[in-house]
Design a protein around this motif. Sequence first.
Motif, mmCIF file in Angstrom:
data_model
loop_
_atom_site.group_PDB
_atom_site.id
_atom_site.type_symbol
_atom_site.label_atom_id
_atom_site.label_comp_id
_atom_site.label_asym_id
_atom_site.label_seq_id
_atom_site.Cartn_x
_atom_site.Cartn_y
_atom_site.Cartn_z
ATOM 1 N N GLU A 102 20.516 40.096 41.558
ATOM 2 C CA GLU A 102 19.496 39.964 40.647
ATOM 3 C C GLU A 102 19.708 39.644 39.488
ATOM 4 O O GLU A 102 20.774 39.337 38.924
ATOM 5 N N LEU A 103 18.898 39.512 38.405
ATOM 6 C CA LEU A 103 19.006 38.731 36.993
ATOM 7 C C LEU A 103 20.155 39.586 36.181
ATOM 8 O O LEU A 103 20.768 38.984 35.209
ATOM 9 N N ASP A 104 20.586 40.867 36.524
ATOM 10 C CA ASP A 104 21.648 41.500 35.777
ATOM 11 C C ASP A 104 22.799 41.119 36.406
ATOM 12 O O ASP A 104 23.880 41.790 35.930
ATOM 13 N N GLY A 105 22.968 40.296 37.338
ATOM 14 C CA GLY A 105 24.253 40.053 38.065
ATOM 15 C C GLY A 105 24.708 40.841 38.999
ATOM 16 O O GLY A 105 25.779 40.546 39.698
ATOM 17 N N ARG A 106 23.921 41.945 39.166
ATOM 18 C CA ARG A 106 24.399 43.041 40.048
ATOM 19 C C ARG A 106 23.777 42.763 41.713
ATOM 20 O O ARG A 106 22.651 42.191 41.615
ATOM 21 N N GLU A 107 24.504 43.215 42.584
ATOM 22 C CA GLU A 107 23.716 43.286 43.978
ATOM 23 C C GLU A 107 23.100 44.393 44.264
ATOM 24 O O GLU A 107 23.776 45.510 44.052
ATOM 25 N N TYR A 108 21.940 44.365 44.946
ATOM 26 C CA TYR A 108 21.125 45.415 45.238
ATOM 27 C C TYR A 108 21.061 45.221 46.707
ATOM 28 O O TYR A 108 20.700 44.200 47.068
ATOM 29 N N GLU A 109 20.818 46.572 47.461
ATOM 30 C CA GLU A 109 20.475 46.485 48.828
ATOM 31 C C GLU A 109 19.153 47.071 49.015
ATOM 32 O O GLU A 109 18.947 48.238 48.379
ATOM 33 N N TYR A 110 18.346 46.550 49.610
ATOM 34 C CA TYR A 110 16.950 47.197 50.119
ATOM 35 C C TYR A 110 16.671 47.206 51.630
ATOM 36 O O TYR A 110 17.264 46.431 52.386
ATOM 37 N N TRP A 111 15.866 47.938 52.089
ATOM 38 C CA TRP A 111 15.553 48.336 53.285
ATOM 39 C C TRP A 111 13.739 48.167 53.575
ATOM 40 O O TRP A 111 13.222 48.686 52.795
ATOM 41 N N GLY A 112 13.723 47.493 54.720
ATOM 42 C CA GLY A 112 12.032 47.510 55.163
ATOM 43 C C GLY A 112 11.848 48.903 55.769
ATOM 44 O O GLY A 112 12.578 49.542 56.178
ATOM 45 N N GLN A 113 10.655 49.126 56.125
ATOM 46 C CA GLN A 113 10.082 50.135 56.833
ATOM 47 C C GLN A 113 10.379 50.319 58.227
ATOM 48 O O GLN A 113 10.270 51.355 58.950
ATOM 49 N N GLY A 114 10.499 49.125 58.791
ATOM 50 C CA GLY A 114 10.876 49.055 60.372
ATOM 51 C C GLY A 114 9.713 48.860 61.071
ATOM 52 O O GLY A 114 8.319 49.262 60.506
ATOM 53 N N THR A 115 9.640 47.969 62.171
ATOM 54 C CA THR A 115 8.601 47.674 62.900
ATOM 55 C C THR A 115 8.852 47.784 64.258
ATOM 56 O O THR A 115 9.791 47.145 64.409
ATOM 57 N N GLN A 116 8.073 48.392 64.861
ATOM 58 C CA GLN A 116 8.148 48.411 66.568
ATOM 59 C C GLN A 116 8.078 47.208 67.349
ATOM 60 O O GLN A 116 6.941 46.610 67.128
#
Length: 121
Positions: A102-116
């Motif tokens: 992201e813009l601050d130069g750091r890496e972030y991790e995200y997860w979705g809610q999942g789908t069947q």
Amino acid sequence: QVQLVESGGGLAQPGGSLRLSCQTSGATFYSFAVKWYRQAPTKQRELVAVVGSPAFHTDYAESVKGRFIISWDDAKRTAYLQMNNLKVEDTAVYLCNARLEELDGREYEYWGQGTQVTVSS
């Protein structure tokens, strides 16, 4: 606030197709890697496909090569997983994961809610 919004999935017959979407809502980033995992009951989580910068490179698990296509729409900031020639063994909860620089130069991790995804005749 960054969210991964998943959509798609559902029920398909063997040999059918489904498309999953994973939208990176609220994010501004320089680089990314979006992965689709799947989790079936009594099985380990499996990495299915990945798309990322640069050049939107892609990679697939052997179990889905030639059947699944992962893609990225840069304008919509959305990853897609087109699943063709579905098999019963593709039945699982599919989870979207994103690593974003992201813009601050750091890496972030995200997860979705999942789908069947259920493949059954």
